[in-house]
Scaffold this active site. Structure first.
Site, PDB file in Angstrom:
ATOM      1  CE  LYS A  37      27.559  47.034  34.533  1.00 28.95           C
ATOM      2  NZ  LYS A  37      26.239  46.394  34.507  1.00 28.95           N
ATOM      3  NE  ARG A 134      19.265  43.010  34.948  1.00 29.26           N
ATOM      4  CZ  ARG A 134      20.512  43.281  34.579  1.00 29.26           C
ATOM      5  NH1 ARG A 134      21.488  42.456  34.908  1.00 29.26           N
ATOM      6  NH2 ARG A 134      20.800  44.372  33.881  1.00 29.26           N
ATOM      7  CE1 TYR A 255      47.047  21.162  47.802  1.00 29.23           C
ATOM      8  CE2 TYR A 255      46.839  23.135  46.436  1.00 29.23           C
ATOM      9  CZ  TYR A 255      47.303  22.506  47.582  1.00 29.23           C
ATOM     10  OH  TYR A 255      48.017  23.216  48.510  1.00 29.23           O
ATOM     11  CG  MET A 303      45.734  31.090  47.521  1.00 29.98           C
ATOM     12  SD  MET A 303      45.897  31.118  49.316  1.00 29.98           S
ATOM     13  CE  MET A 303      44.357  30.332  49.809  1.00 29.98           C
TER      14      MET A 303
END
Length: 370
Positions: A37, A134, A255, A303
């Site tokens: 999956k 679930r 940053y 990024m």
């Protein structure tokens, strides 16, 4: 996809086969669904299928259309739809292409009855909710399911459940007790063990096990490494140094200036960032390797770039190879250790690798992304 940027994900299909065989050795009395999956946990559905085509007892996935594609490509093993059918079209595909569907609720069972033709055998996995909460039938809903199923001809049923804490202290015994209570006098096949249960709970294997994360070379346990388990890493994320900076004590990096040098340092800038799928929240100190030497990340992940400490690797410079995780030329960095440092799990690392990252398959001559 070809790109001059040095980042790439390298896939080792032979490691998938090794890890599948390890699962089978741990559960010698069981057949094994190879769970592919989520695009084989980010490794490529078709790569996993080709690695295991001649050996897997069956494949397990989510999307009916992907299962149909496997059939049309000549895959003959059983194929399990882990979340079952979602539409009348899915029901027709299950019957036409001899797929095995999980059935986990009455609505899904009624969808099957309304749209299915039962003139040929159909294989179903009836999912029981034993505490994961679930999907699955409960003591309240299971009797009605049995009532409906008993009216259908040519139905082959396997009972299944999913363990919530096979990797933890609570283990599986409490869910096994609930499974036995719900199953009653059932003597047919059962599917129980996930990766953690395969490796640690022999009593919870069943007729079919479902190895997932272990196929891709990561450990399902926080207290035991993939290497200790005998697993081989399948994915290596690697790149190179594209810039070098010399820092003085007090200089900050990246940053937000989240890292401050406490002494003179030499740092490298790596062509990898969160747009490539590396976790932005990975803190300074996350393991990384450069030119075969272990080191650490520095500052906030950007990024397209991130920084690492080259202070003790004076031979490293622009172009030097970097291993972000996996087993690369630049060194070995277990994905589980990167994930732990970033407060996540290896599953997420693998699944998050971005489409822009080229994929190179060991033994192939071209980069690919499928």
């Amino acid at each position: 996809m070809k790109t001059s940027r040095p980042i790439r994900a390298r896939i080792a299909p032979a490691a998938i086969l090794h890890n599948y065989r390890l699962a089978k050795r741990h559960a010698p009395g069981s057949k094994a669904w190879a769970v592919i999956k989520a695009n084989a946990y980010g490794h490529g559905q078709w790569r996993a299928v080709e690695a295991l085509r001649g050996e897997a007892d069956g494949f397990a996935m989510l999307e009916c259309e992907n299962a149909v594609a496997l059939r049309e490509a000549g895959v003959t093993q059983p194929i399990l739809l882990l979340e079952g059918v979602f539409s009348a079209r899915d029901v027709r595909a299950v019957i036409e292409h001899r797929l095995t569907s999980v059935i986990h609720c009455l609505d899904q069972l009624e969808l099957l009855v309304r749209n299915g033709k039962f003139d040929t055998p159909i294989s179903l996995c009836l999912k029981l909710n034993t505490g994961m909460n679930r999907l699955g039938f409960t003591a309240a809903t299971l009797p009605k399911a049995w009532e409906i199923l008993q009216q259908l001809p040519q139905i082959d049923i396997t009972l299944m459940t999913h363990f919530a804490e096979a990797d933890g202290e609570r283990g599986v015994s409490w869910q096994l007790d609930r499974f036995r209570q719900l199953a009653g006098d059932w003597s047919g096949p059962v599917s129980l063990g996930n990766s953690a249960a395969i490796l640690r709970h022999a009593e919870a294997h069943g007729d079919w096990v479902r190895p997932g994360i272990m196929l891709y070379g990561a450990s399902p346990f926080a207290d035991q490494s993939a290497t200790e388990l005998g697993l081989q890493p399948v994915m290596t994320l690697e790149s190179a140094i594209i810039g070098v900076q010399q820092l003085a004590a007090g200089d900050q990096v990246g940053y937000g200036g989240t890292f401050t040098a406490d002494q003179p340092m030499r740092i490298g800038v790596v062509a990898c960032g969160y747009a490539d799928g590396y976790p932005r929240h990975a803190p300074s100190g996350t393991p990384i390797a450069v030119m075969g030497r272990p080191t650490r990340t520095i500052g906030r992940v950007s990024m397209d770039m991130m920084a690492c400490d080259l202070t003790d690797i004076p031979e490293a410079g622009i172009g030097s190879p970097v291993t972000l995780w996996g087993q690369g030329l630049a060194g070995n960095v277990p994905a589980d250790e990167v994930a732990t440092a970033a407060g996540t799990i290896a599953y997420e690392l693998f699944c998050a690798v971005a489409p822009r990252v080229p994929v190179v398959v060991d033994g192939a001559n071209v980069a690919e992304r499928t």
